[in-house]
Design a protein around this motif. Structure first.
Motif, short mmCIF file in Angstrom:
data_model
loop_
_atom_site.label_atom_id
_atom_site.label_comp_id
_atom_site.label_asym_id
_atom_site.label_seq_id
_atom_site.Cartn_x
_atom_site.Cartn_y
_atom_site.Cartn_z
N LEU A 100 10.20 6.66 -3.62
CA LEU A 100 9.07 5.90 -3.45
C LEU A 100 8.23 5.65 -2.58
O LEU A 100 7.15 5.65 -2.61
CB LEU A 100 9.66 4.14 -4.00
N ALA A 139 4.57 -4.21 -8.05
CA ALA A 139 3.22 -3.66 -8.41
C ALA A 139 2.54 -4.61 -9.17
O ALA A 139 1.07 -4.56 -9.18
CB ALA A 139 3.75 -2.51 -9.18
N SER A 192 -1.20 7.54 -1.90
CA SER A 192 -2.10 6.82 -0.89
C SER A 192 -3.02 8.00 -0.15
O SER A 192 -4.23 7.69 0.01
CB SER A 192 -1.65 5.77 -0.01
N LEU A 250 3.72 6.71 -10.33
CA LEU A 250 4.66 6.60 -9.47
C LEU A 250 6.07 6.59 -10.20
O LEU A 250 7.00 6.93 -9.80
CB LEU A 250 4.50 5.36 -8.57
N LEU A 303 3.04 2.06 -1.97
CA LEU A 303 3.45 2.43 -3.38
C LEU A 303 2.05 3.10 -3.98
O LEU A 303 1.95 3.69 -5.17
CB LEU A 303 3.41 1.07 -4.35
N GLY A 304 0.89 2.92 -3.16
CA GLY A 304 -0.21 3.53 -3.77
C GLY A 304 -1.19 2.78 -4.81
O GLY A 304 -2.03 3.12 -5.14
N THR A 343 -1.84 4.38 -11.43
CA THR A 343 -1.11 4.68 -10.00
C THR A 343 0.52 4.31 -10.42
O THR A 343 1.21 5.25 -9.91
CB THR A 343 -1.65 4.12 -8.96
N GLY A 389 4.32 7.18 -2.50
CA GLY A 389 3.47 6.28 -2.38
C GLY A 389 2.83 6.76 -1.27
O GLY A 389 1.38 6.55 -1.33
N ASP A 445 0.83 -1.15 -0.09
CA ASP A 445 -0.03 0.01 0.00
C ASP A 445 0.78 1.38 0.07
O ASP A 445 0.37 2.28 -0.45
CB ASP A 445 -0.93 -0.11 1.26
#
Length: 668
Positions: free
Chosen positions: A488, A583, A496, A474, A434-435, A470, A492, A432
């Protein structure tokens, strides 16, 4: 301090006063525009000083607008001060009081009181929320005390408590949506006032805490030189850190109990102060509160204008996050460094040598028993029973995809979390961060609210679009930094936070489709088809096959950039490859059962607690633990509250979080 976040030097002079002045000027202009809509300018002074009792417009300005601005300045300044103090003693620019369990504890206490003990609310919502926040804080300190209240232990304990409290709150919200819909709006931050009572109460509570906190300014400044130097200067690290955190979290609890959660301020205001030129601690202690109050004032004025235009009550905290997250991404390009999340010497004792073969055999046996139990044990109108072989075969079309999906998603999320933690050298990293899971959630929101009757294919398509978009954003953002871990993680978190704010605004709309959204986001295997389960199973097998080929990168990258380069690792290629792999794994799981990311955080932690440190053995054990967690959670969620079903994601959070709490309490 070498590990702390530093700011690149620029020739252009920066001033926190200039930054705050610009924000305040915009907020004043928006305030004036709103006042002009309410009453003529000639009556403003009378409305502020002595409103006419027969003029409702003046009364609204005096008893609603002015107290609201006062509460905004008090809350924004308090959260800014709490944020900079927390970051200083933890030597971690990502830390803020909200990450240590205050809000989640307050929210859970209010949820429990609303559903099971409404009589508690007779003592006031503030008292209930403050009690829940204090209880959550006590758990955090109890978990971290055995490790000397080190930065790593405090943040890990705070995240565990947050996850457990959020899981219980999520479960209550699903089961009692009709009773808790109003509380969901409060959870987004509501600044509406009817008199000066809240402002006066906040001032009386916050002033003593602030005064005591200022007395710790000198010992706090010693933390800039690192723990070792601070100790040599006579600063008691444990006492100072504990006292400062207790004060800042008490300040935050007062704010949360009064107006709800106001995101980003505790994180963004200190960062903006530093980027604006406030290098020394005393400068940051001065300007972080000013910038926090200014940002909250601007966000609130934007909220009121949007609410007037749309007719929907928009939580100020959500708008604050939407305003701050893009700013954080823009300003982040001028930052370098990383949070100090490395374990302290108290934590870094070498574990006993793991017996790998027996350990993996036991794990496989336990997983096989869990799968057998999931397929055979069930509950019906006559109570618990074990299915006969003929019944298992007859129901395989229904239970089979559930079990396959649970195993596969547990594997891919555990591996994704393990890859991220090894790649970044950050044991707090999870998918999460990383979004991507949040991007998938926003895609699900779009599918629900922009389509009349969205079916499973439409939901999958929108979720995939959100996840891919997303990831692309990123990758574009982190490209110039060679996909550095700090960039990162920070990127992220910002993404998020923005997506979470969108979800909060949707929940505050009180649309009946919100309950459907809750079930989709909770991580349930209820609607998984055989095709979707087969797809994620293929991804899980591919991910397991990838581990041996990436083990050299994963063993070397945690040693740092300099050591990795000296050993011949191309950092850009390694980081990008691992990032894309994690991802894809996360997106595959999100497409099947929603944005379930808890397993990605907890499974690698559990594997390390078993003594596994090398990348390959740790990742394989993480995959087994993730699969076991998901299979057990899926079975418990289906039958424990029969005929109702509890999402597997909520159950997994409770199981894994409870396990980690017990382990942290027992281990020295």
């Amino acid at each position: 301090m070498s590990e702390a976040m530093t700011v690149r030097s620029h020739s252009v002079h920066r001033s926190p006063a200039l930054t705050a002045s610009v924000i305040v000027l915009i907020a004043i202009l928006l305030t004036i525009a709103r006042l002009e809509e309410r009453l003529p300018a000639s009556l403003w002074w009378h409305a502020v000083i002595a409103p006419s009792p027969t003029d409702l417009r003046q009364l609204l300005v005096h008893f609603s607008d002015m107290p609201r601005i006062g509460v905004i300045w008090l809350c924004g300044a308090a959260l800014g001060l709490a944020g900079v103090s927390t970051q200083q003693v933890l030597r971690n620019p990502l830390a803020e009081p909200m990450t240590l369990g205050v809000f989640s504890g307050a929210y859970l206490a209010l949820s429990v009181a609303t559903v099971y003990a409404p009589v508690w609310l007779a003592f006031g919502r503030d008292a209930v929320a403050l009690g829940g926040a204090a209880l959550a804080l006590s758990f955090v300190f109890a978990l971290a005390a055995r490790r000397g209240l080190s930065p790593f232990a405090l943040i890990l304990a705070g995240m565990i408590v947050n996850l457990c409290c959020s899981a219980f709150s999520f479960a209550l919200a699903i089961a009692h949506f009709d009773l808790l819909s109003g509380l969901m709006i409060w959870g987004g931050g509501v600044l509406t006032q009817h008199d000066w009572h809240v402002a006066q109460a906040l001032l009386l509570r916050l002033a003593p805490c602030t005064a005591i906190l200022i007395l710790f300014l000198r010992p706090m400044a010693a933390f800039d030189a690192g723990d070792a130097v601070a100790s040599s200067l006579g600063v008691s690290l444990r006492t100072t850190r504990g006292a400062v955190l207790a004060l800042t979290l008490l300040i935050t609890a007062f704010v949360v109990s009064a107006v709800g959660v106001l995101g980003f301020i505790g994180l963004g205001a200190p960062m903006l102060a530093r980027l604006s030129g406030a290098r020394r601690l005393r400068d940051r202690m001065l300007w972080s509160p000013v910038l926090g109050a200014s940002l909250l004032w601007l966000a609130d004025q934007m909220t009121q204008h949007v609410s007037s235009f749309t007719g929907v009550l928009v939580p100020a905290g959500a708008v604050m996050t939407l305003l701050g997250a893009p700013m954080l991404l823009i300003l982040m390009k001028r930052l370098r460094g990383r949070p100090d999340l490395s374990p302290s010497p108290i934590q870094s004792s070498t574990p006993k040598r793991a017996r790998l073969v027996p350990m993996f055999i036991v794990m496989m046996l336990v997983l096989a028993l869990a799968i057998a139990g999931s397929l055979t044990l069930g509950r019906g109108l006559d109570g618990w029973h074990a299915a006969r072989p003929s019944e298992i075969v007859a129901l395989m079309f229904l239970r089979g995809p559930h079990v396959v999906a649970a195993i596969s998603t547990g594997i891919v999320l555990a591996l994704a979390g393990g890859l991220l933690q090894r790649m970044t050298g950050n044991p707090m990293a999870s998918p999460d961060l990383l979004g991507i899971t949040s991007g998938g959630a926003v895609g699900l929101i779009g599918a629900l609210f922009l389509n009349a009757h969205p079916g499973l294919p439409v939901l999958l398509l929108w979720c995939a679009a959100g996840s891919v978009a997303t990831l692309a954003a990123l990758l574009l953002f982190a490209r110039k930094s060679d996909y550095a871990p700090d960039t990162l993680v920070l990127g992220g978190i910002a993404i998020s936070a923005a997506f979470q704010a969108i979800s909060t605004i949707v929940v505050a709309s009180d649309d009946p489709r919100v309950i459907v959204l809750y079930n989709l986001l909770a991580g349930s295997t209820y609607n998984v088809s055989a095709t979707a389960a087969g797809m994620v199973a293929v991804v899980a097998l591919a991910a397991l096959a990838l581990v041996p080929f990436a083990r050299r990168w994963l063993d070397i990258l945690p040693l740092g950039a300099v050591t990795s380069r000296s050993l011949g690792v191309d950092l850009s290629v390694a980081r990008l490859s691992l990032l894309v792999a994690s991802a894809v794994m996360t997106a595959a799981a999100t497409l099947v059962i929603g944005p379930l990311s808890f397993v990605g955080l907890m499974a690698p932690h559990m594997a390390r607690m078993l003594g596994l440190q090398r990348a390959q053995s740790m990742l394989f054990m993480s995959a087994g633990i993730g699969a076991l967690l998901m299979v057990a959670s899926d079975w418990i969620g289906r039958w424990i509250l029969f005929p109702q079903e509890m999402p597997a994601g909520v159950v997994a959070t409770v199981l894994g979080g409870s396990y980690l709490i017990l382990v942290m309490l027992k281990r020295n």
